[in-house]
Design a protein around this motif. Structure first.
Motif, PDB file in Angstrom:
ATOM      1  N   PHE A 276       0.886  -1.164   0.000  1.00 22.92           N
ATOM      2  CA  PHE A 276       0.000   0.000   0.000  1.00 22.92           C
ATOM      3  C   PHE A 276       0.921   1.210   0.000  1.00 22.92           C
ATOM      4  O   PHE A 276       1.640   1.444   0.967  1.00 22.92           O
ATOM      5  N   SER A 277       0.900   1.977  -1.080  1.00 24.02           N
ATOM      6  CA  SER A 277       1.753   3.165  -1.124  1.00 24.02           C
ATOM      7  C   SER A 277       1.038   4.326  -0.431  1.00 24.02           C
ATOM      8  O   SER A 277      -0.195   4.355  -0.352  1.00 24.02           O
ATOM      9  N   ALA A 278       1.806   5.271   0.063  1.00 18.01           N
ATOM     10  CA  ALA A 278       1.229   6.442   0.736  1.00 18.01           C
ATOM     11  C   ALA A 278       0.298   7.211  -0.201  1.00 18.01           C
ATOM     12  O   ALA A 278      -0.641   7.858   0.244  1.00 18.01           O
ATOM     13  N   SER A 279       0.550   7.099  -1.502  1.00 19.42           N
ATOM     14  CA  SER A 279      -0.310   7.790  -2.477  1.00 19.42           C
ATOM     15  C   SER A 279      -1.649   7.075  -2.678  1.00 19.42           C
ATOM     16  O   SER A 279      -2.504   7.556  -3.415  1.00 19.42           O
ATOM     17  N   GLY A 280      -1.838   5.913  -2.015  1.00 20.98           N
ATOM     18  CA  GLY A 280      -3.120   5.225  -2.068  1.00 20.98           C
ATOM     19  C   GLY A 280      -3.186   4.054  -3.011  1.00 20.98           C
ATOM     20  O   GLY A 280      -4.168   3.320  -3.021  1.00 20.98           O
ATOM     21  N   TYR A 281      -2.141   3.840  -3.795  1.00 17.63           N
ATOM     22  CA  TYR A 281      -2.150   2.751  -4.767  1.00 17.63           C
ATOM     23  C   TYR A 281      -1.808   1.430  -4.082  1.00 17.63           C
ATOM     24  O   TYR A 281      -0.959   1.391  -3.198  1.00 17.63           O
ATOM     25  N   VAL A 282      -2.453   0.340  -4.500  1.00 20.73           N
ATOM     26  CA  VAL A 282      -2.227  -0.983  -3.916  1.00 20.73           C
ATOM     27  C   VAL A 282      -1.751  -1.915  -5.024  1.00 20.73           C
ATOM     28  O   VAL A 282      -2.347  -1.965  -6.096  1.00 20.73           O
ATOM     29  N   TYR A 283      -0.677  -2.681  -4.757  1.00 18.01           N
ATOM     30  CA  TYR A 283      -0.109  -3.543  -5.791  1.00 18.01           C
ATOM     31  C   TYR A 283       0.648  -4.715  -5.157  1.00 18.01           C
ATOM     32  O   TYR A 283       1.022  -4.679  -3.991  1.00 18.01           O
ATOM     33  N   GLN A 284       0.846  -5.761  -5.958  1.00 15.75           N
ATOM     34  CA  GLN A 284       1.631  -6.906  -5.525  1.00 15.75           C
ATOM     35  C   GLN A 284       3.108  -6.639  -5.819  1.00 15.75           C
ATOM     36  O   GLN A 284       3.446  -6.028  -6.825  1.00 15.75           O
TER      37      GLN A 284
END
Length: 163
Positions: free
Chosen positions: A149-157
């Motif tokens: 979970f990046s601070a910018s709100g993006y979620v990725y594997q």
């Protein structure tokens, strides 16, 4: 007198048996990948967590007039050993995913969620995480999966460590 030699084409019995043996070996190897319920549970939960996080970010973008419009709660229910992901949109919770943990563990920022524990991620009106911090979630079992979970709100594997 010449004997009539007809040109024959086709497979010999040995070739056919070898193909059947090879198909059997390959299918046994492929079946073992999916026969483990706990390995598949982590894979499904990882994909659903990513989808839920991206949905939360999109909803937050659509509700930019609200201070903290969306939160995603990741919990390990103690009653039945299930992972549950609950998306809450301005006070209206809805369980969007429930998966049997099957002996797998889940940790958020290197803290294992024991039975009954949870962690909540909140998106602000800019569609970034409210705490402005990067987070990582690990699903550990037969296979290990990492979700960032990046601070910018993006979620990725991620295969490597999250930033």
């Amino acid at each position: 007198m010449k004997s009539p030699c007809k040109s024959q084409s086709g497979f010999t019995l040995i070739e056919l048996v070898m193909v059947i043996v090879l198909i059997g070996i390959l299918s046994y190897g492929a079946a073992s990948l999916y026969s483990s319920r706990d390995g598949f549970a982590g894979f499904i939960a990882k994909d659903q967590l990513i989808a839920s996080g991206l949905l939360a970010q999109q909803v937050a973008m659509g509700m930019s007039a609200t201070a903290n419009p969306v939160s995603l709660k990741v919990e390990r229910r103690s009653s039945d050993d299930f992972w549950v992901f609950t998306l809450t949109k301005v006070g209206h919770p809805s369980v969007i995913f429930s998966q049997d943990a099957s002996g797998n563990s889940i940790s958020v920022d290197d803290v294992i969620l024991t039975a009954g524990a949870s962690h909540t991620f909140t998106w602000n009106s800019n569609a970034s995480l409210s705490d402005s911090t990067n987070h990582h979630v690990h699903f550990v079992g037969t296979n290990t999966f990492r979700v960032c979970f990046s601070a910018s709100g993006y979620v990725y594997q991620s295969q490597a460590a999250c930033p």
